[in-house]
Design a protein around this motif. Structure first.
Motif, PDB file in Angstrom:
ATOM      1  N   ILE A  63      95.237 -87.194 -13.353  1.00 28.83           N
ATOM      2  CA  ILE A  63      94.166 -86.566 -14.135  1.00 28.83           C
ATOM      3  C   ILE A  63      94.486 -86.746 -15.614  1.00 28.83           C
ATOM      4  O   ILE A  63      95.644 -86.617 -16.021  1.00 28.83           O
ATOM      5  CB  ILE A  63      94.051 -85.053 -13.831  1.00 28.83           C
ATOM      6  N   VAL A  64      93.485 -87.031 -16.402  1.00 31.26           N
ATOM      7  CA  VAL A  64      93.689 -87.057 -17.850  1.00 31.26           C
ATOM      8  C   VAL A  64      92.552 -86.296 -18.525  1.00 31.26           C
ATOM      9  O   VAL A  64      91.382 -86.469 -18.191  1.00 31.26           O
ATOM     10  CB  VAL A  64      93.792 -88.495 -18.405  1.00 31.26           C
ATOM     11  N   LEU A  65      92.929 -85.408 -19.434  1.00 28.97           N
ATOM     12  CA  LEU A  65      91.978 -84.676 -20.267  1.00 28.97           C
ATOM     13  C   LEU A  65      92.001 -85.333 -21.638  1.00 28.97           C
ATOM     14  O   LEU A  65      93.077 -85.519 -22.220  1.00 28.97           O
ATOM     15  CB  LEU A  65      92.385 -83.201 -20.390  1.00 28.97           C
ATOM     16  N   ARG A  66      90.819 -85.665 -22.168  1.00 32.95           N
ATOM     17  CA  ARG A  66      90.781 -86.371 -23.450  1.00 32.95           C
ATOM     18  C   ARG A  66      89.752 -85.767 -24.397  1.00 32.95           C
ATOM     19  O   ARG A  66      88.584 -85.625 -24.037  1.00 32.95           O
ATOM     20  CB  ARG A  66      90.452 -87.849 -23.235  1.00 32.95           C
ATOM     21  N   ALA A  67      90.227 -85.412 -25.591  1.00 31.13           N
ATOM     22  CA  ALA A  67      89.341 -85.066 -26.696  1.00 31.13           C
ATOM     23  C   ALA A  67      89.368 -86.276 -27.618  1.00 31.13           C
ATOM     24  O   ALA A  67      90.412 -86.574 -28.212  1.00 31.13           O
ATOM     25  CB  ALA A  67      89.826 -83.822 -27.426  1.00 31.13           C
ATOM     26  N   PRO A  68      88.280 -87.014 -27.725  1.00 35.17           N
ATOM     27  CA  PRO A  68      88.276 -88.310 -28.414  1.00 35.17           C
ATOM     28  C   PRO A  68      88.958 -88.284 -29.777  1.00 35.17           C
ATOM     29  O   PRO A  68      88.642 -87.459 -30.637  1.00 35.17           O
ATOM     30  CB  PRO A  68      86.781 -88.625 -28.543  1.00 35.17           C
ATOM     31  N   ASN A  69      89.936 -89.185 -29.930  1.00 37.20           N
ATOM     32  CA  ASN A  69      90.664 -89.383 -31.193  1.00 37.20           C
ATOM     33  C   ASN A  69      91.467 -88.165 -31.642  1.00 37.20           C
ATOM     34  O   ASN A  69      92.016 -88.162 -32.750  1.00 37.20           O
ATOM     35  CB  ASN A  69      89.702 -89.789 -32.319  1.00 37.20           C
ATOM     36  N   ALA A  70      91.545 -87.141 -30.812  1.00 32.64           N
ATOM     37  CA  ALA A  70      92.261 -85.918 -31.198  1.00 32.64           C
ATOM     38  C   ALA A  70      93.511 -85.706 -30.342  1.00 32.64           C
ATOM     39  O   ALA A  70      94.623 -85.604 -30.858  1.00 32.64           O
ATOM     40  CB  ALA A  70      91.343 -84.705 -31.097  1.00 32.64           C
ATOM     41  N   LEU A 111      98.993 -77.287 -28.434  1.00 32.98           N
ATOM     42  CA  LEU A 111      97.690 -77.947 -28.407  1.00 32.98           C
ATOM     43  C   LEU A 111      96.672 -77.080 -29.133  1.00 32.98           C
ATOM     44  O   LEU A 111      96.112 -76.146 -28.565  1.00 32.98           O
ATOM     45  CB  LEU A 111      97.254 -78.182 -26.959  1.00 32.98           C
ATOM     46  N   GLU A 112      96.451 -77.381 -30.390  1.00 30.46           N
ATOM     47  CA  GLU A 112      95.453 -76.641 -31.150  1.00 30.46           C
ATOM     48  C   GLU A 112      94.094 -77.293 -30.924  1.00 30.46           C
ATOM     49  O   GLU A 112      93.855 -78.407 -31.373  1.00 30.46           O
ATOM     50  CB  GLU A 112      95.805 -76.644 -32.638  1.00 30.46           C
ATOM     51  N   TYR A 113      93.253 -76.603 -30.210  1.00 32.68           N
ATOM     52  CA  TYR A 113      91.931 -77.165 -29.948  1.00 32.68           C
ATOM     53  C   TYR A 113      90.865 -76.268 -30.570  1.00 32.68           C
ATOM     54  O   TYR A 113      91.043 -75.071 -30.745  1.00 32.68           O
ATOM     55  CB  TYR A 113      91.685 -77.321 -28.449  1.00 32.68           C
ATOM     56  N   PHE A 114      89.770 -76.905 -30.904  1.00 28.72           N
ATOM     57  CA  PHE A 114      88.628 -76.198 -31.453  1.00 28.72           C
ATOM     58  C   PHE A 114      87.488 -76.257 -30.444  1.00 28.72           C
ATOM     59  O   PHE A 114      87.502 -77.062 -29.513  1.00 28.72           O
ATOM     60  CB  PHE A 114      88.196 -76.826 -32.786  1.00 28.72           C
ATOM     61  N   HIS A 115      86.511 -75.395 -30.637  1.00 31.72           N
ATOM     62  CA  HIS A 115      85.392 -75.357 -29.699  1.00 31.72           C
ATOM     63  C   HIS A 115      84.729 -76.726 -29.584  1.00 31.72           C
ATOM     64  O   HIS A 115      84.358 -77.153 -28.496  1.00 31.72           O
ATOM     65  CB  HIS A 115      84.363 -74.316 -30.138  1.00 31.72           C
ATOM     66  N   ARG A 116      84.635 -77.435 -30.703  1.00 29.27           N
ATOM     67  CA  ARG A 116      83.998 -78.753 -30.655  1.00 29.27           C
ATOM     68  C   ARG A 116      84.820 -79.734 -29.813  1.00 29.27           C
ATOM     69  O   ARG A 116      84.271 -80.657 -29.215  1.00 29.27           O
ATOM     70  CB  ARG A 116      83.794 -79.303 -32.063  1.00 29.27           C
ATOM     71  N   ASP A 117      86.160 -79.545 -29.787  1.00 26.31           N
ATOM     72  CA  ASP A 117      87.000 -80.381 -28.932  1.00 26.31           C
ATOM     73  C   ASP A 117      86.669 -80.141 -27.463  1.00 26.31           C
ATOM     74  O   ASP A 117      86.512 -81.083 -26.680  1.00 26.31           O
ATOM     75  CB  ASP A 117      88.487 -80.065 -29.153  1.00 26.31           C
ATOM     76  N   ILE A 118      86.581 -78.873 -27.092  1.00 21.09           N
ATOM     77  CA  ILE A 118      86.355 -78.518 -25.693  1.00 21.09           C
ATOM     78  C   ILE A 118      85.020 -79.061 -25.206  1.00 21.09           C
ATOM     79  O   ILE A 118      84.909 -79.577 -24.089  1.00 21.09           O
ATOM     80  CB  ILE A 118      86.408 -76.983 -25.516  1.00 21.09           C
ATOM     81  N   GLU A 119      84.005 -78.955 -26.028  1.00 20.65           N
ATOM     82  CA  GLU A 119      82.688 -79.444 -25.628  1.00 20.65           C
ATOM     83  C   GLU A 119      82.693 -80.952 -25.396  1.00 20.65           C
ATOM     84  O   GLU A 119      81.898 -81.471 -24.614  1.00 20.65           O
ATOM     85  CB  GLU A 119      81.658 -79.088 -26.703  1.00 20.65           C
ATOM     86  N   ALA A 120      83.599 -81.666 -26.081  1.00 23.08           N
ATOM     87  CA  ALA A 120      83.627 -83.126 -25.987  1.00 23.08           C
ATOM     88  C   ALA A 120      84.688 -83.646 -25.021  1.00 23.08           C
ATOM     89  O   ALA A 120      84.803 -84.856 -24.828  1.00 23.08           O
ATOM     90  CB  ALA A 120      83.867 -83.728 -27.371  1.00 23.08           C
TER      91      ALA A 120
END
Length: 211
Positions: free
Chosen positions: A106-113, A80-89
Motif C-alpha cells: 500500500i502507498v499513501l501519496r500526497a502529490p509532491n509533499a 508527518l505534518e499534513y494539512f487538510h488540503r493534503d488529505i483531500e488530495a
C-alpha cells in the motif's frame, strides 16, 4: 384540528430526521465487492486500503485516514505534518510494481509533499532484505521517489505485535492493533454520522484484525 396539527408536526420531524441522514455519492461497497477474490494478506491489505482511501464510497471521507496517520505519529517516529488540503488530495494505491520488480503493498501519496510506503504482514515474515530493497528502490511503482522531498519519504512496516520487526532502519514498525485502535476511536466519536453498512463492515474487520 389538533390531531391534524399533531400529524403535520410529526411529518415535519420525520422529514428533518431523514434529511439529516449522511449521504454518499454511491452506496458503500459490500465486503465481497471490496475483497473480490483476495484472501489472507491481500485480504487485509485490500480492506485497509479501501477504508483509508477518501475517494472510496464508504462514507467516512478522510476521517479514517486522518485517524490512522495520527496514530502512526503517536506510535512511531514518523513526523508527518499534513494539512487538510493534503488529505483531500491523498491517493491510496495497492500492489504497485517498480521497474526493479519490487511490489509495494500500500502507498499513501500526497502529490509532491509526502508518501507513506506500507509493507503489511499478517502471518508471513519479511523476505530476505525485503525492506532494504524497498528503501533503495528509486520508484513507487512508475513514479520516482525524487518527486518527493527527503523529509516526506516515509516507510511503515505493519505486522502482528509479536512478529519480527522490519530489518531496514528506515522502516517504522506499527502493529495491526494500533490500526484497530485508531479506527475504533473514530467510530466511538461518530455519533451516527456514518452509513450503518460501512460502520458494521469496519467493526467486523476490526474484530477479525484484533483476533
Amino acid at each position: 384540528m389538533a390531531a391534524t396539527d399533531d400529524l403535520e408536526e410529526r411529518l415535519r420531524e420525520l422529514r428533518a430526521s431523514l434529511e439529516a441522514l449522511p449521504s454518499v455519492s454511491e452506496p458503500p461497497k459490500t465486503t465481497l465487492r471490496i475483497l473480490g477474490s483476495t484472501k489472507s494478506e491481500q485480504h487485509w491489505n485490500t480492506l485497509l486500503a479501501y477504508f483509508l482511501d477518501p475517494s472510496q464510497p464508504h462514507g467516512f471521507g478522510p476521517d479514517l485516514l486522518k485517524s490512522f496517520l495520527d496514530r502512526v505519529q503517536i506510535e512511531t517516529d514518523i513526523d508527518l505534518e499534513y494539512f487538510h488540503r493534503d488529505i483531500e488530495a491523498v491517493s491510496v494505491d495497492t500492489e504497485l510494481t517498480s521497474p526493479r520488480d519490487n511490489r509495494l503493498d500500500i502507498v499513501l501519496r500526497a502529490p509532491n509533499a509526502w508518501f507513506v510506503w506500507i509493507e503489511a504482514k499478517v502471518d508471513a515474515s519479511e523476505g530476505t532484505k525485503q525492506t532494504d530493497r524497498y528503501v533503495k528502490d528509486t520508484h513507487l511503482g512508475n513514479e520516482e521517489k525524487a518527486e518527493y522531498p527527503d523529509d516526506g519519504q516515509h516507510y511503515l512496516f505493519l505486522s502482528k505485535e509479536h512478529a519480527p520487526d522490519s530489518s531496514a532502519g528506515e522502516f517504522e514498525d506499527l502493529y495491526w492493533r494500533h490500526v484497530v485502535e485508531a479506527f475504533r476511536d473514530e467510530l466511538n466519536h461518530a455519533h451516527g454520522q456514518y452509513p450503518e453498512r460501512s460502520v458494521n463492515q469496519l467493526r467486523s474487520s476490526c474484530r477479525r484484525s484484533s483476533g
